[in-house]
Scaffold this active site. Structure first.
Site, short mmCIF file in Angstrom:
data_model
loop_
_atom_site.label_atom_id
_atom_site.label_comp_id
_atom_site.label_asym_id
_atom_site.label_seq_id
_atom_site.Cartn_x
_atom_site.Cartn_y
_atom_site.Cartn_z
N GLY A 97 -4.92 -2.48 5.46
CA GLY A 97 -4.12 -3.60 4.96
C GLY A 97 -4.76 -4.96 5.21
O GLY A 97 -4.89 -5.78 4.30
N ARG A 98 -5.21 -5.20 6.44
CA ARG A 98 -5.75 -6.53 6.76
C ARG A 98 -7.17 -6.72 6.24
O ARG A 98 -7.76 -7.78 6.43
CB ARG A 98 -5.67 -6.77 8.27
CG ARG A 98 -6.35 -5.72 9.12
CD ARG A 98 -5.96 -5.87 10.58
NE ARG A 98 -6.45 -4.79 11.40
CZ ARG A 98 -5.85 -3.61 11.58
NH1 ARG A 98 -4.72 -3.36 10.95
NH2 ARG A 98 -6.37 -2.69 12.36
N LYS A 124 9.14 -0.98 14.76
CA LYS A 124 9.65 -0.57 13.44
C LYS A 124 10.65 0.56 13.60
O LYS A 124 11.73 0.53 13.01
CB LYS A 124 8.48 -0.02 12.60
CG LYS A 124 7.74 -1.01 11.77
CD LYS A 124 6.89 -0.22 10.76
CE LYS A 124 5.61 -0.93 10.41
NZ LYS A 124 4.67 -0.10 9.66
N LYS A 128 0.84 -1.19 0.00
CA LYS A 128 0.00 0.00 0.00
C LYS A 128 0.88 1.25 0.00
O LYS A 128 0.69 2.15 -0.79
CB LYS A 128 -0.89 -0.05 1.23
CG LYS A 128 -1.89 1.06 1.36
CD LYS A 128 -2.85 0.74 2.50
CE LYS A 128 -3.64 1.96 2.92
NZ LYS A 128 -4.55 1.67 4.04
N HIS A 175 -4.15 -34.58 16.70
CA HIS A 175 -3.00 -35.39 17.13
C HIS A 175 -1.92 -34.52 17.73
O HIS A 175 -0.77 -34.92 17.82
CB HIS A 175 -2.47 -36.18 15.94
CG HIS A 175 -3.49 -37.15 15.42
ND1 HIS A 175 -3.51 -38.47 15.79
CD2 HIS A 175 -4.56 -36.96 14.62
CE1 HIS A 175 -4.54 -39.07 15.21
NE2 HIS A 175 -5.19 -38.17 14.49
C1 G6Q Z 1 -2.57 -4.20 8.14
C2 G6Q Z 1 -1.36 -3.49 8.45
C3 G6Q Z 1 -0.09 -4.15 7.94
C4 G6Q Z 1 0.25 -3.82 6.49
C5 G6Q Z 1 1.71 -4.20 6.25
C6 G6Q Z 1 2.15 -3.97 4.84
O1 G6Q Z 1 -3.68 -3.84 8.44
O2 G6Q Z 1 -1.49 -2.17 8.09
O3 G6Q Z 1 -0.08 -5.54 8.09
O4 G6Q Z 1 -0.59 -4.48 5.62
O5 G6Q Z 1 2.53 -3.50 7.14
O6 G6Q Z 1 2.04 -2.63 4.51
P1 G6Q Z 1 2.21 -2.15 3.03
O7 G6Q Z 1 1.12 -2.75 2.20
O8 G6Q Z 1 2.13 -0.66 3.06
O9 G6Q Z 1 3.56 -2.64 2.55
#
Ligand code: G6Q
Length: 549
Positions: free
Chosen positions: A274-275, A511, A212, A391
């Protein structure tokens, strides 16, 4: 979910207080008694919609529990919050963003406004562009730099830009084009990249860089290694990049700076978290694997669940019911985790996908008003496909000291029927929830003439709650419904707990600290270290280890 909520703090809501009193009253009730008291319980405590059947009868609840939970949903202004999300209000207020993953699967004629602009035409324009591209790659019309057709597709991304694509690829592998190879590289650990590339020919490989922001350390490091690998393999002509790299991003500037033609960039928007993005252009690898029609069927499944969630009365609403039950188990029965147990091997990455969806969303400890919560929020979601888990860790679920509610997911039909396999698989799924609920008493064990000393070891207390979700078979549409089911469960939980499920500030600190440590590991001379004594010592030790022969 406006910042200033008018609703009462959770523990002061009347339904919450009533639930606490009610829990004490029914604490001793065993599922054996609940089932004995109502012969129809297993038929009554069920809900069915859009092809998903939910049996929630094996939860430690009575009609009163359900009534109070539904009351809690009302007192938490769930309806208002749902309306605000679907209407594109900026409910992710800590990032000043709307939350509109539901617009990603809205039909072409729908209208969803963000800042006065209908976003649906843009969504469909990107979908159409993805479709065109997927068709060219799948048919072989898209050629690599040397004129060879693409045989390998490598998605580079992490977190939300990886977990959905991997999960969906595995889940829908049955529908995938088998002459294409798919790989997913996420970890900054070079082993991930090196192993994924081992047997691939650069002339036949296409990278989908999914990010993103296009600034994520792991993804950009992998993308740079991919570019080096490709150029090394194809004689160093930089023009090759255009034929072997496409990007999924919101950041055109960075994409172009990397050397990817923005004509080959597939966009999405800041109102897609993102999620929550596997159904956006982040799903490009999924579309390449299963084809545009199946991808659209997946979206249609998501949309059906959105509509069910939006319109079904709460007492018949699958995400609402499952979320309320999880609140009951978490906050009133003290459960700390939820095991998601798909009896469908294709769903093997589904629990891992849900870990991010649930825990990154509701792993929060301040309310919308910024106050520290005085109750538990997201449980820990985890799981493995059945029967493998049986298991392994099921022992603890059956006889351990912790209460672990389980979500069983199973299908009426196998995608790959093989002899008796599916009947055996389903027999196991059904037996597990039965054993968890009803257990085996000491009297039952004794009746089997077990030696006295062994009796306590062979007793199963039972009374372990579970849900069972059944669907006909795992199609792209059903996968969409299942993912949207859990997305909306998370939303409802967030509404009850008064937290913001859509930000993730908790990932930032690590980070930033890593950025600070990088030069301390890489510089030839050790800069003055200003961490705590443990971190300083570990840095020195690592430097010694890496330079030692
Ligand atoms: C999800 C988060 C996180 C994100 C990653 C990748 O909700 O925001 O998991 O998707 O950090 O980010 P980029 O797509 O910006 O590389």
């Amino acid at each position: 979910m406006s910042k200033k909520s008018v609703i009462k703090p959770l523990t002061q809501r009347p339904a919450w207080k009533a639930l606490a009193t009610h829990q004490k009253k029914i604490a001793k009730l065993h599922l054996r008694e609940l089932f004995a008291a109502n012969k129809q319980r297993g038929e009554k405590l069920t809900a069915e919609a859009i092809g998903l059947f939910l049996d929630y009868s094996k939860n430690r609840i009575t009609a009163e529990t359900l009534k109070l939970l539904l009351q809690l949903a009302k007192e938490s202004n769930l309806r208002g919050r749902m309306d605000a999300m679907f209407a594109g209000e900026k409910i992710n207020f800590t990032e000043n963003r709307a939350v509109l993953h539901t617009a990603l699967r809205a039909p072409k004629n729908a209208k969803v406004f963000v800042d006065g602009k209908n976003v649906v035409p843009d969504v469909h324009a990107v979908l159409d562009k993805m479709t065109e591209f997927a068709k060219r790659v799948r048919s072989g019309a898209w050629k690599g730099h040397t004129g060879k057709r693409i045989k390998n597709i490598v998605n580079i991304g992490i977190g939300g830009s990886d977990l959905g694509p991997v999960m969906a690829y595995e889940a829908l592998r049955h529908y995938s084009q088998r002459d294409l190879v798919f790989r997913f590289v996420s970890n900054v650990d070079g082993a991930d990249f090196v192993e994924a590339m081992q047997d691939l020919n650069p002339a036949e490989t296409l990278f989908v860089v999914s990010s993103k922001t296009f600034t994520t350390q792991e993804t950009m490091t992998n993308a740079e290694s991919a570019r080096d690998w490709l150029l090394r393999g194809l004689g160093g002509n930089k023009k090759a990049v255009a034929k072997h790299f496409v990007a999924v991003s919101t950041n055109a500037e960075k994409v172009s700076a990397f050397g990817i033609d923005t004509a080959n960039m597939f966009g999405f928007w800041d109102w897609v978290g993102g999620r929550y993005s596997m159904d956006s252009a982040i799903g490009l690898s999924t579309m390449l694997a299963v084809g545009p029609e199946n991808f659209r069927a997946l979206l249609a499944g998501f949309h059906e669940m959105d509509e069910h969630f939006r319109t079904a009365p709460f007492e018949k609403n699958l995400p609402v019911l499952m979320a309320l039950l999880s609140v009951w188990n978490t906050n009133f029965l003290g459960a700390e985790t939820v095991a998601v147990l798909p009896y469908e091997n294709y769903l093997k990455r589904f629990p891992a996908y849900l870990q991010q969806l649930t825990m990154e969303s509701n792993g929060k400890s301040v309310t919308l008003d910024g106050k520290k919560v005085n109750y538990e929020t997201s449980p820990i979601y985890w799981g493995e496909p059945g029967t493998n888990g049986q298991h392994s860790f099921y022992q603890l679920i059956h006889q351990g000291t912790r209460l672990i509610p389980c979500d069983f997911i199973a299908f009426g039909k196998a995608l790959t029927p093989l002899g008796r396999h599916h009947d055996l698989l389903l027999a196991n799924a059904l037996a597990q929830s039965e054993a968890l609920a009803f257990g085996k008493t000491a009297a039952e064990v004794k009746a089997e003439k077990v030696a006295d000393a062994l009796v306590p070891h062979k007793v199963f207390e039972g009374n372990r709650p579970s849900n069972t979700i059944l669907a006909d078979r795992l199609t792209p549409a059903v996968l969409g419904k299942l993912v949207a089911l859990y997305e909306h469960i998370v939303f409802v939980q967030g509404a009850i707990w008064s937290v913001n499920p859509f930000d993730q500030w908790g990932v930032e600190l690590g980070k930033a600290l890593a950025q600070r440590i990088v030069p301390e590991l890489e510089n030839t001379t050790l800069p003055p270290l200003k961490h705590d004594s443990s971190t300083n010592n570990l840095i020195r030790r690592y430097r010694k280890m890496k330079s030692a022969r």
